[in-house]
Design a protein around this motif. Sequence first.
Motif, PDB file in Angstrom:
ATOM      1  N   CYS A 151       2.159 -61.611 -34.274  1.00  0.00           N
ATOM      2  CA  CYS A 151       3.336 -60.817 -33.917  1.00  0.00           C
ATOM      3  C   CYS A 151       4.530 -61.740 -33.671  1.00  0.00           C
ATOM      4  N   GLY A 152       4.247 -62.874 -33.028  1.00  0.00           N
ATOM      5  CA  GLY A 152       5.303 -63.870 -32.833  1.00  0.00           C
ATOM      6  C   GLY A 152       5.763 -64.469 -34.139  1.00  0.00           C
ATOM      7  N   THR A 153       4.828 -64.636 -35.082  1.00  0.00           N
ATOM      8  CA  THR A 153       5.183 -65.168 -36.400  1.00  0.00           C
ATOM      9  C   THR A 153       6.234 -64.306 -37.073  1.00  0.00           C
ATOM     10  N   LEU A 154       6.139 -62.991 -36.889  1.00  0.00           N
ATOM     11  CA  LEU A 154       7.086 -62.065 -37.518  1.00  0.00           C
ATOM     12  C   LEU A 154       8.476 -62.147 -36.912  1.00  0.00           C
ATOM     13  N   LEU A 197      10.942 -56.955 -36.735  1.00  0.00           N
ATOM     14  CA  LEU A 197      10.940 -56.981 -35.267  1.00  0.00           C
ATOM     15  C   LEU A 197      10.310 -55.739 -34.626  1.00  0.00           C
ATOM     16  N   PRO A 198      10.696 -54.500 -35.007  1.00  0.00           N
ATOM     17  CA  PRO A 198      10.066 -53.322 -34.381  1.00  0.00           C
ATOM     18  C   PRO A 198       8.557 -53.272 -34.594  1.00  0.00           C
ATOM     19  N   THR A 199       8.118 -53.579 -35.820  1.00  0.00           N
ATOM     20  CA  THR A 199       6.680 -53.586 -36.111  1.00  0.00           C
ATOM     21  C   THR A 199       5.953 -54.617 -35.264  1.00  0.00           C
ATOM     22  N   ALA A 200       6.556 -55.790 -35.106  1.00  0.00           N
ATOM     23  CA  ALA A 200       5.937 -56.856 -34.324  1.00  0.00           C
ATOM     24  C   ALA A 200       5.755 -56.438 -32.868  1.00  0.00           C
ATOM     25  N   LEU A 201       6.767 -55.826 -32.282  1.00  0.00           N
ATOM     26  CA  LEU A 201       6.700 -55.428 -30.876  1.00  0.00           C
ATOM     27  C   LEU A 201       5.668 -54.316 -30.662  1.00  0.00           C
TER      28      LEU A 201
END
Length: 317
Positions: free
Chosen positions: A266-269, A298-302
């Motif tokens: 998720c941080g990678t994104l 960003l929204p998907t990662a969070l």
Amino acid sequence: MIISTEWIYIAMGIVCLFCSFYTFFDKTNKRRILSGLFYFIYAITLLFGKIIPPFYIGLMVLAMVVIVAFGGLQKGGYGETAPDELEARRKRLGNWLFLPALLIPILTVLGSKLLVNVKIGSRLLLDPSNPTLVALGVACIIAILTAMLLTKSRPQTAFKESRRLLEAIGWAVVLPQLLATLGTIFTKAGVGTVVSKLITKVIPENSVFWIVFVFCVGMALFTMIMGNAFAAFPVMAAGIAIPFLIKRFGANADQIAAISMFAGYCGTLMTPMAANFNIVPAVLLDLKDKNHVIRVQLPTALMTLAFNIILMYLLVR
């Protein structure tokens, strides 16, 4: 073993070596000597990294950094095929064009699952220390050969196209190795111990949720800093996962490792440090905003990070 990880690195080194030769002789590149030297040094580290002492590998890496710092790394000319001819070839091949790309994940999964214990005589076929990486390397080689057969191309074409992609990626090609090394250095330096002590001071030791929360968010943040979840994992595992989640609360180590890596991704994104994931695609697509890929992700990662926190909490609780 018959096919080891070292053979995969050697195969990568051979490709990189030929790419450097093409760059050296590319007169359209005004910095062809320095650019070629960058990829030549990188090829040497791949080919002989196992036998060259670490001190000298470090000097070679510093030389590569100097080349990049002084603007010595530039793209060249590739003699690309005319758009009309490319379109004609695309129509001729149709959906078969996707075959080489599909072969890579399919053969990697099959190889890592079905061939991991296969022996020829008394020797294992794949390196038991990392069968997935070996299977991936073999799958990539098979995909290249398949693409050559489909397009009726010569081996030189494969090297030239590899060079085009390598130069498009540029300095970021060495980032995964550097970041993985950084994670090892952090672990040796005792960063994990510092994180563990900080957790005991800030978070209630018996609060499973907050420990899981800090662990997953920490994986994401460390990945954003280092650009690679593999580099973040040793630090966060040593500081939180092992002493708290696994030893104190008896969590399943395999589940913790898998979910924590997912949290790291998720941080990678969300970071430009993951250049090969976020910056390189923007360059290849010629986007004006080099951070556009990150903004879209960003929204998907969070949301995915929140899901990982809840999942890990439910499994540990």
